[in-house]
Design a protein around this motif. Structure first.
Motif, short mmCIF file in Angstrom:
data_model
loop_
_atom_site.label_atom_id
_atom_site.label_comp_id
_atom_site.label_asym_id
_atom_site.label_seq_id
_atom_site.Cartn_x
_atom_site.Cartn_y
_atom_site.Cartn_z
N UNK A 272 0.84 -1.20 0.00
CA UNK A 272 0.00 0.00 0.00
C UNK A 272 0.87 1.25 0.00
N UNK A 273 0.63 2.16 -0.95
CA UNK A 273 1.43 3.38 -0.97
C UNK A 273 0.62 4.64 -0.70
N UNK A 274 -0.64 4.49 -0.34
CA UNK A 274 -1.48 5.66 -0.09
C UNK A 274 -1.72 5.89 1.40
N UNK A 275 -1.86 4.83 2.16
CA UNK A 275 -2.19 4.96 3.59
C UNK A 275 -0.98 4.56 4.44
N UNK A 276 -0.27 5.53 5.01
CA UNK A 276 0.89 5.21 5.85
C UNK A 276 0.57 4.29 7.03
N UNK A 277 -0.68 4.31 7.50
CA UNK A 277 -1.06 3.45 8.62
C UNK A 277 -0.90 1.97 8.26
N UNK A 278 -1.15 1.60 7.01
CA UNK A 278 -0.99 0.20 6.60
C UNK A 278 0.47 -0.22 6.75
N UNK A 279 1.39 0.64 6.35
CA UNK A 279 2.81 0.31 6.48
C UNK A 279 3.23 0.27 7.95
N UNK A 280 2.74 1.20 8.74
CA UNK A 280 3.08 1.19 10.18
C UNK A 280 2.56 -0.09 10.85
N UNK A 281 1.37 -0.53 10.48
CA UNK A 281 0.83 -1.77 11.05
C UNK A 281 1.70 -2.97 10.69
N UNK A 282 2.18 -3.04 9.44
CA UNK A 282 3.07 -4.14 9.03
C UNK A 282 4.37 -4.08 9.83
N UNK A 283 4.94 -2.91 9.96
CA UNK A 283 6.19 -2.74 10.71
C UNK A 283 6.00 -3.17 12.17
N UNK A 284 4.90 -2.75 12.80
CA UNK A 284 4.66 -3.13 14.21
C UNK A 284 4.42 -4.64 14.34
N UNK A 285 3.70 -5.23 13.40
CA UNK A 285 3.44 -6.66 13.45
C UNK A 285 4.75 -7.45 13.41
N UNK A 286 5.62 -7.14 12.46
CA UNK A 286 6.88 -7.88 12.37
C UNK A 286 7.78 -7.61 13.57
N UNK A 287 7.72 -6.42 14.14
CA UNK A 287 8.50 -6.14 15.36
C UNK A 287 8.00 -7.00 16.53
N UNK A 288 6.70 -7.29 16.55
CA UNK A 288 6.15 -8.13 17.63
C UNK A 288 6.56 -9.59 17.46
#
Length: 138
Positions: free
Chosen positions: A53-69
């Motif tokens: 997703x390149x329109x909604x930064x929240x989607x990328x932040x959610x992916x980043x947080x998921x992999x960090x968990x």
């Protein structure tokens, strides 16, 4: 049938998804190939490639947080040759992609409206990452 190859250097400021779609589309356009298949390959084991997703930064932040968990920094890892973020960087890389294949039509990568090409940096520090591109077509 023609082929072109190059290597892009993508500098990441640190962990996270870093878009480099414009670099990819610009290079594809410069080759003159109208129809074909583009392959991208990252030459590292602690970073990966994603179409996301390149329109909604929240989607990328959610992916980043998921992999960090699922791959947190911990003293439980045996492999820590380059520091405490070493093994936690290899795990998300193993779960995501080191290569991508994208069709090319009308001289452009065939990406969806909201799709972008990202380097996913799994290390905390800034890195210069090598991404090999190969395009075959007519």
């Amino acid at each position: 049938m023609r082929q072109h190859a190059t290597e892009l250097i993508v500098t990441s400021p640190g962990q996270g998804l870093h878009e480099f779609t414009r670099d990819v589309t610009g290079w594809v356009a410069s080759t003159g190939i109208e129809q074909g298949l583009l392959t991208l390959f990252i030459r590292h084991t602690s970073a990966s490639l994603l179409i996301q997703e390149n329109a909604a930064p929240a989607a990328r932040r959610d992916i980043e947080r998921y992999l960090a968990r699922i791959a947190p920094e911990s003293r439980d890892y045996e492999h820590d040759d380059e520091g405490p973020d070493d093994m936690p960087a290899h795990l998300p890389s193993a779960l995501t992609a080191t290569s991508l294949s994208i069709p090319v039509a009308n001289g452009h990568p065939v990406l969806g409206t909201w799709q972008g090409v990202y380097l996913f940096e799994h290390r905390r520090a800034s890195h210069r990452r090598q991404v090999a591109l190969h395009l075959i077509g007519e």
